[in-house]
Write an enzyme that holds these catalytic residues in place. Structure first.
Site, short mmCIF file in Angstrom:
data_model
loop_
_atom_site.label_atom_id
_atom_site.label_comp_id
_atom_site.label_asym_id
_atom_site.label_seq_id
_atom_site.Cartn_x
_atom_site.Cartn_y
_atom_site.Cartn_z
CG HIS A 174 -2.20 -0.92 0.81
ND1 HIS A 174 -2.13 -2.32 1.13
CD2 HIS A 174 -3.30 -0.83 -0.10
CE1 HIS A 174 -3.26 -2.83 0.38
NE2 HIS A 174 -3.88 -1.97 0.08
CD GLU A 197 -9.80 -7.70 -2.08
OE1 GLU A 197 -8.85 -7.11 -2.35
OE2 GLU A 197 -10.78 -7.14 -1.23
CG ASP A 245 -5.48 -8.12 -1.08
OD1 ASP A 245 -4.47 -8.29 -0.68
OD2 ASP A 245 -6.29 -7.05 -0.96
CB CYS A 274 -10.41 -1.71 -8.78
SG CYS A 274 -10.58 -2.88 -7.39
C1 PEP Z 1 -6.66 -5.13 -4.59
O1 PEP Z 1 -6.43 -6.02 -3.79
O2 PEP Z 1 -6.22 -5.38 -5.83
C2 PEP Z 1 -7.39 -3.72 -4.25
C3 PEP Z 1 -7.57 -3.00 -5.20
O3 PEP Z 1 -7.38 -3.47 -3.15
P1 PEP Z 1 -6.07 -3.05 -2.15
O4 PEP Z 1 -4.95 -2.77 -3.02
O5 PEP Z 1 -6.64 -1.74 -1.38
O6 PEP Z 1 -6.04 -4.11 -1.28
MG MG Z 2 -7.49 -5.74 -1.80
#
Ligand code: PEP
Ligand code: MG
Length: 591
Positions: free
Chosen positions: A214, A457, A481, A528
């Site tokens: 992140h 995910e 994920d 996403c």
């Molecule tokens: C993902 O896991 O691809 C996602 C978009 O959520 P995050 O990156 O916030 O875990």
């Molecule tokens: Mg995620």
């Protein structure tokens, strides 16, 4: 001497500037530039903090003098002497003044910067006793910082300005004022990054972290060159060294020679020309050569990111990571009204375009605060994270649901739930959503309709799609994920980053199947995760039938360019070929 450090490329572009080393434990101090007229006041603030600590030590020394040797051991008196010596050290004092007067750092930033400089000298000492005095230095710095808090800042932090880019001349003349600053740290939490989002840094380098950690995601959203997983960078780079951050190649060059600087200066200009070229696509609809419309959406972290998303050509927000509203608040979570106002700001910022708000995804590498990081012997990525965290605290979850439902009365809102895997979790979520609506009804508070989506995910979810399609209006594939959990690779761990492979056949099959099944049942589906913004994967995802991509705003035009060049009729057959191979990666290299 010029040398290079290799890490992972996370945010594109080239940054050239001076290193600012920040130890993560000291990140809580504010970093901003002062104006020349504030120099004296800032120096006075440090003096105040230092004198307060000296007074305290003198008081303690007097108390000790009245005690017997049993109650006040000799070591304690010796330690206080050391602390006094350190506090009165010329180098510390002159160094802090230098950072304030010559670099215009605020007092706290100057103090922690000088701490790093002196701490390094301690590290290099042969004598073990002296080396260990580093801990004392850290202690007294913390005390001075604490004492300074007692004195409210006489300066209002001015809006941080982005340093101008140095000319070649600046670099060669070693001009020390007004050059970009590159933040180098061992580790930065997403909350730290958020703090830096408003700040002055032109590039980031961290020792640890994976490409989809992140921290890396926030760096990418800032569209600032960044390299993570650069192992020993925070030890090898010294405060104030000139560095080049090559965010495309994942390389940090320390103390670059004039030839290297000229080469990177050229690359930097090329990047700017390319961006200028892409900006011409801003108003071009994202339609493939064979007429397929493609939706390019933005991922945002804060409501304030929304106007930037519109400017980048996004046709909506595909992922608002609401957890960033919850971070760095020392456990005090935003209440319903505060959240409502934040969601409304995002909706208004998008000017009528739809906003997909994901309920809070706290946990794993996104702790609420640094102090609340999970125990290191547990694996937080497999623990109480995202929807599990929300369902464990129904009041908190209901508060968020009410705030989102209320915001849906103001504009078009989709509600997205992260990390679902079990039918029971889906049932509980839906029942709490009904409950939140009933609460608002009972209170006579207006709320609006939402389209309800689930993130895919966890492999378990991707393998039980019918369950999800029964309850949800749309699905959003969180590839970050999905890859982590399919391949058992911690996305934040640079030591296994080489195995974190979006093109592993198992990952691709889960993605392809989700897209196909949603298309077959006429349900909306988007990606996403970071794969959506990776231009080398756009054609493959289009070939698999994806028509909705959500990514960092900075990536939208580059992905649009790929869309405009694509013919999905041809890509479908090619994607089938890729999918049946054991090594799909080789098709993309030659694509
Ligand atoms: C993902 O896991 O691809 C996602 C978009 O959520 P995050 O990156 O916030 O875990
Ligand atoms: Mg995620």
């Amino acid at each position: 001497m010029t040398f290079a450090i290799h890490g992972l490329a996370v945010a594109r572009g080239i940054a050239i500037g001076r290193a600012v080393l920040v130890a993560s434990s000291r990140l809580d101090v504010a970093h901003y530039f002062i104006t020349a007229s504030q120099i004296e006041a800032e120096i006075a603030r440090v003096r105040f903090g230092r004198n307060a600590v000296i007074d305290e030590i003198h008081r303690l020394q007097r108390t000790i003098a009245l005690m017997g040797p049993k109650e006040a051991p000799h070591e304690l008196a010796a330690l206080l002497d050391v602390h006094l010596l350190l506090l009165q050290d010329e180098e510390l004092i002159l160094g802090v003044k230098h950072w304030i007067a010559d670099r215009l750092y605020n007092a706290e930033w100057a103090l922690t910067t000088q701490l790093e400089v002196v701490a390094r000298q301690f590290d290099e000492m042969e004598d073990e006793y002296l080396r260990e005095r580093k801990a004392d230095l850290e202690q007294i710095t913390e005390k001075v910082l604490a004492a300074m808090k007692g004195l409210s800042s006489p300066v209002v932090p001015p809006t941080p300005r982005l340093p101008r880019k140095p000319s070649q001349q600046d670099l060669l003349l070693d001009d020390t004022v007004d050059v970009p600053l590159i933040l180098i740290a061992h580790d930065l939490s997403p909350a730290d990054m958020l703090q830096f989002k408003q700040s002055v840094f032109a590039g980031f380098v961290t020792d640890v972290g994976g490409k989809t950690s992140h921290t890396a995601i926030v760096a990418r959203s800032m569209d600032i060159p960044a390299v993570v997983g650069a192992r020993l960078s925070s030890q090898l780079v010294r405060q104030d060294d000139w560095v080049v951050v090559d965010g495309d190649a994942g390389v940090v060059i320390v103390d670059p020679s004039a030839i290297i600087l000229a080469e990177y200066g050229f690359k930097q200009r090329q990047g700017e020309i390319e961006r200028g070229r892409l900006s011409r696509l801003l108003h071009t609809p994202a339609v493939t050569l064979d007429g397929q419309k493609v939706e390019l959406l933005a991922n945002i972290e804060m409501p304030e990111d929304a106007p930037g998303a519109v400017k980048s050509g996004a046709v909506g927000v595909g992922l608002f990571r609401s957890e960033f509203l919850f971070m760095g608040r020392l456990g005090r979570l935003p209440d319903e009204q505060e959240q409502y106002e934040a969601y409304v700001r995002a909706i208004e910022g998008m000017r009528g375009l739809p906003v997909t708000i994901r309920t809070v995804d706290i946990g794993a590498d996104k702790p609420l605060d640094k102090s609340t990081r999970e125990d290191s012997h547990l694996n937080p990525a497999l623990g109480l994270r995202a929807i599990r965290w929300s369902l464990a605290d129904p009041d908190m979850f209901l508060t968020q649901l009410r705030a989102i439902l209320r915001a849906a009365a103001v504009g078009r809102v989709n509600l997205l739930i992260p990390m679902l895997a079990h039918a029971s979790e889906i049932r509980q979520t839906l029942s709490l959503l009904d409950h939140a609506r009933a609460q608002l009804d009972n209170r006579g508070i207006a709320f609006g309709p939402v389209q309800l989506g689930a993130m895919i995910e966890i492999p378990a979810a991707a393998l039980t799609l019918n369950l999800f399609l029964k309850y949800f209006d749309f699905l959003s594939i969180g590839t970050n994920d999905l890859i982590q959990y399919t391949l058992a690779i911690d996305r934040a761990d640079e030591s296994v980053a080489h195995l974190y492979d979006p093109l592993h056949p198992a990952v691709l099959r889960l993605i392809a199947n989700t897209i196909t099944e949603c298309n077959r049942q006429s349900k909306g589906v988007s990606v996403c995760g970071e794969m959506a913004g990776d231009t080398s994967l756009t054609r493959l995802l289009l070939g698999l039938g994806l028509r909705s991509f959500s990514m960092h705003p900075a990536q939208i035009l580059a992905v649009k360019q790929e869309v405009l060049r694509a013919d999905t009729g041809k890509l479908r057959a090619w994607a089938d070929l890729v999918m049946t191979d054991d090594e799909p990666g080789k098709y993309l290299i030659n694509a």
